[in-house]
Design a protein around this motif. Sequence first.
Motif, mmCIF file in Angstrom:
data_model
loop_
_atom_site.group_PDB
_atom_site.id
_atom_site.type_symbol
_atom_site.label_atom_id
_atom_site.label_comp_id
_atom_site.label_asym_id
_atom_site.label_seq_id
_atom_site.Cartn_x
_atom_site.Cartn_y
_atom_site.Cartn_z
ATOM 1 N N VAL A 1 -22.693 36.506 -4.295
ATOM 2 C CA VAL A 1 -23.880 36.562 -5.377
ATOM 3 C C VAL A 1 -25.137 36.331 -4.521
ATOM 4 C CG1 VAL A 1 -24.689 34.963 -6.847
ATOM 5 C CG2 VAL A 1 -22.317 34.750 -6.765
ATOM 6 N N ARG A 2 -25.818 37.486 -4.891
ATOM 7 C CA ARG A 2 -27.063 37.829 -4.422
ATOM 8 C C ARG A 2 -28.211 36.940 -4.949
ATOM 9 N NH1 ARG A 2 -27.156 44.265 -4.116
ATOM 10 N NH2 ARG A 2 -29.073 43.715 -3.196
ATOM 11 N N PRO A 3 -29.537 36.731 -4.270
ATOM 12 C CA PRO A 3 -30.599 35.949 -4.859
ATOM 13 C C PRO A 3 -30.989 36.220 -6.181
ATOM 14 C CG PRO A 3 -31.009 36.778 -2.533
ATOM 15 C CD PRO A 3 -29.806 37.534 -3.076
ATOM 16 N N PRO A 4 -31.487 35.345 -6.895
ATOM 17 C CA PRO A 4 -31.713 35.699 -8.302
ATOM 18 C C PRO A 4 -33.212 36.400 -8.229
ATOM 19 C CG PRO A 4 -32.507 33.407 -7.707
ATOM 20 C CD PRO A 4 -31.657 34.074 -6.592
ATOM 21 N N ALA B 1 -26.776 12.677 -13.071
ATOM 22 C CA ALA B 1 -25.972 13.678 -13.804
ATOM 23 C C ALA B 1 -26.772 14.922 -14.248
ATOM 24 C CB ALA B 1 -25.225 12.847 -15.009
ATOM 25 N N LEU B 2 -27.951 14.598 -14.868
ATOM 26 C CA LEU B 2 -28.502 15.986 -15.381
ATOM 27 C C LEU B 2 -29.169 16.859 -14.221
ATOM 28 C CD1 LEU B 2 -31.112 14.324 -17.900
ATOM 29 C CD2 LEU B 2 -29.076 16.161 -18.290
ATOM 30 N N VAL B 3 -29.548 16.195 -13.166
ATOM 31 C CA VAL B 3 -29.933 17.222 -11.862
ATOM 32 C C VAL B 3 -28.675 17.795 -11.221
ATOM 33 C CG1 VAL B 3 -30.860 16.807 -9.538
ATOM 34 C CG2 VAL B 3 -31.983 15.661 -11.232
ATOM 35 N N GLN B 4 -27.495 17.292 -11.187
ATOM 36 C CA GLN B 4 -26.163 17.453 -10.646
ATOM 37 C C GLN B 4 -26.087 18.792 -11.417
ATOM 38 O OE1 GLN B 4 -22.979 15.153 -10.065
ATOM 39 N NE2 GLN B 4 -22.929 15.813 -8.151
ATOM 40 N N ALA B 5 -26.092 18.921 -13.000
ATOM 41 C CA ALA B 5 -25.781 19.989 -13.958
ATOM 42 C C ALA B 5 -26.684 21.093 -13.367
ATOM 43 C CB ALA B 5 -25.901 19.484 -15.104
ATOM 44 N N VAL B 6 -28.050 20.751 -13.198
ATOM 45 C CA VAL B 6 -28.953 21.745 -13.083
ATOM 46 C C VAL B 6 -28.583 22.598 -11.618
ATOM 47 C CG1 VAL B 6 -31.314 22.456 -12.547
ATOM 48 C CG2 VAL B 6 -30.872 20.900 -14.287
ATOM 49 N N ASP B 7 -28.128 21.891 -10.681
ATOM 50 C CA ASP B 7 -27.943 22.212 -9.401
ATOM 51 C C ASP B 7 -26.742 23.274 -9.313
ATOM 52 O OD1 ASP B 7 -30.036 21.076 -8.109
ATOM 53 O OD2 ASP B 7 -28.872 19.470 -7.083
ATOM 54 N N ILE B 8 -25.588 22.760 -10.273
ATOM 55 C CA ILE B 8 -24.333 23.523 -10.226
ATOM 56 C C ILE B 8 -24.859 24.717 -11.131
ATOM 57 C CG2 ILE B 8 -22.345 23.620 -11.355
ATOM 58 C CD1 ILE B 8 -22.086 20.608 -11.153
ATOM 59 N N LYS B 9 -25.796 24.601 -12.288
ATOM 60 C CA LYS B 9 -26.031 25.863 -12.822
ATOM 61 C C LYS B 9 -27.022 26.891 -11.918
ATOM 62 C CE LYS B 9 -27.093 27.848 -16.987
ATOM 63 N NZ LYS B 9 -26.199 27.861 -18.210
ATOM 64 N N ASP B 10 -27.772 26.350 -11.129
ATOM 65 C CA ASP B 10 -28.753 27.080 -10.414
ATOM 66 C C ASP B 10 -28.532 26.735 -8.809
ATOM 67 O OD1 ASP B 10 -30.502 28.988 -9.494
ATOM 68 O OD2 ASP B 10 -32.259 28.418 -10.559
ATOM 69 N N GLY B 11 -27.625 27.382 -8.299
ATOM 70 C CA GLY B 11 -27.442 26.815 -6.975
ATOM 71 C C GLY B 11 -28.581 27.360 -5.977
ATOM 72 N N TYR B 12 -29.237 28.176 -6.181
ATOM 73 C CA TYR B 12 -30.619 28.677 -5.235
ATOM 74 C C TYR B 12 -31.636 27.772 -5.195
ATOM 75 C CZ TYR B 12 -28.048 33.095 -4.806
ATOM 76 O OH TYR B 12 -27.042 34.038 -4.668
ATOM 77 N N THR B 13 -31.752 26.830 -6.079
ATOM 78 C CA THR B 13 -32.784 25.935 -6.309
ATOM 79 C C THR B 13 -32.324 24.276 -5.772
ATOM 80 O OG1 THR B 13 -32.828 25.648 -8.433
ATOM 81 C CG2 THR B 13 -34.372 27.101 -7.481
ATOM 82 N N PRO C 1 -29.060 31.385 -19.996
ATOM 83 C CA PRO C 1 -27.732 32.082 -19.704
ATOM 84 C C PRO C 1 -27.524 31.899 -17.964
ATOM 85 C CG PRO C 1 -28.598 33.095 -21.568
ATOM 86 C CD PRO C 1 -29.623 32.079 -21.052
ATOM 87 N N THR C 2 -26.785 31.800 -17.373
ATOM 88 C CA THR C 2 -26.340 31.808 -16.115
ATOM 89 C C THR C 2 -26.585 33.434 -15.664
ATOM 90 O OG1 THR C 2 -24.774 30.045 -16.204
ATOM 91 C CG2 THR C 2 -24.923 31.397 -14.347
ATOM 92 N N ARG C 3 -26.001 34.276 -16.366
ATOM 93 C CA ARG C 3 -26.101 35.438 -15.772
ATOM 94 C C ARG C 3 -27.795 36.097 -15.720
ATOM 95 N NH1 ARG C 3 -28.220 38.547 -20.076
ATOM 96 N NH2 ARG C 3 -27.809 37.624 -22.441
ATOM 97 N N VAL C 4 -28.690 35.383 -16.614
ATOM 98 C CA VAL C 4 -30.018 35.634 -16.446
ATOM 99 C C VAL C 4 -30.521 34.912 -15.246
ATOM 100 C CG1 VAL C 4 -32.221 35.401 -17.556
ATOM 101 C CG2 VAL C 4 -30.324 35.974 -18.886
ATOM 102 N N LEU C 5 -30.186 33.459 -14.893
ATOM 103 C CA LEU C 5 -30.725 32.895 -13.890
ATOM 104 C C LEU C 5 -30.340 33.559 -12.812
ATOM 105 C CD1 LEU C 5 -30.208 29.095 -14.797
ATOM 106 C CD2 LEU C 5 -32.256 30.279 -14.567
#
Length: 462
Positions: free
Chosen positions: A447-450, A246-258, A301-305
């Motif tokens: 959405v462009r790369p971070p 669950a934690l990993v899935q939450a991170v993946d949703i938050k930062d899809g580039y990784t 914050p997602t806008r920073v990531l």
Amino acid sequence: MRGISGAARALILCAVLCAVGCALPALSPGAHTPWGTLGLLAALHLVCELPGRCRLLGGPEPAGSGSFFPLLLAAAFLLPPSAAVLVAVPGALVGRVERRPAAARRIWRAAQLALTAGAASWTHGFLGGPVTLGGVAGDTLPDFPYALVPACATALVFSLVLAALDGAILVTAERVALGHAWRGLPARSVGPHLVHALAGLMMAVLWRSSYGPLSALVVLLPMYISCWVFAQYHRRHAAHRNTIRALVQAVDIKDGYTRGHSERVGRASELIARELGMEESRMEALRFAGILHDVGKLGVPTRVLRKDGPLTPEERRVIELHPEYGHEIVRGIGFLDEARAAILHHHERLDGSGYPYGLAGDRIPEFARVVAVADAFDAMTSTRSYRPGRPVPAAVEELRRCAGSQFDPRMVGALACALDRHGWSAAANTVTSDEGRTGLPRQRADVRPPATGPADRPGRPR
């Protein structure tokens, strides 16, 4: 039966009809069915299933041991196939099921166990098992060690039939791919079922001895308690894995580039640990550390990531807080043990120039030094939508260049040896911003790369 596919309904119906067909001979007049033995075994199986529905055992979630296979195998040794089919039915129909629809799952479980016990009993009879146990009348002594041969063959058939039916329901009800449904099922179950068969055989021998069925409880009770304890361990372990997932899935949703990066870092950390000869008891905690090392991104914050362009100094300081966020998130998860320190310190550098505390040398926890190398390696070799991944030799060379200043040379050397020995799947490292994945929403294509300073540059701060 709502929510069940047509194929699954057909499979359940076929299994029920087959089980009924197998049981009919026992119900026909003049069948000489040993109703006393059948009723006692069915009652014992029912009693074994009841703890799974009792809230007094296991707190808010009832804690059963699952189907008690030694009892079903004892039934296969003691009863003809048509009677053995009936032993599992009452217990399976009242037993605990984890997911809905409960009625359909109970019916399937009853039919599955009935067919499995029937096939096992038929095998035992076909190979002359009842004769080796002293005949139907039980007037001669069991013939050991020859009684072990039909018993082991019975356990093998029991295991194969159970695995075949498990795989069939996974394909039809859970829509698992054919290539994955049966993968590993027989290999995982044959060993435990052989042990269960030996316990069932001892129970059957005692049942037919002059001491009678009561003496069989001498085998049954300790075996049931050990199965119950093992089931609780397995339940806790599954809960741990679900927490991690669950934690990993939450991170993946938050930062899809990784996306997928966490699992690969966990795998690379395990490779390093095995090369170092780390104890097996620490191996799992280290793998969890690799998987959860970036969980602190949930606090950024997602806008920073996902910012398009260079980070400001303030934004970079926010990014560099993610190890501390991660440590706060997992601080209360006791089973993570040493992994918590790795999550907090995986951006420390050997020369003391890392963050968050600027630890140097051996003051950096061992797990953190392992995860730092695994993290940088996967980041360099992963292909992102905005740049190709580096070849493995180039990534290893870069790690060696930074060994001693940024990375622990021992960890870098261990990873290099492990890669020489086991290789690294480049195909598994392809990560794109719009990569589809079951259960996760697709990231927007525009959405462009971070610009957060990806981890493919070990010499630079992130």
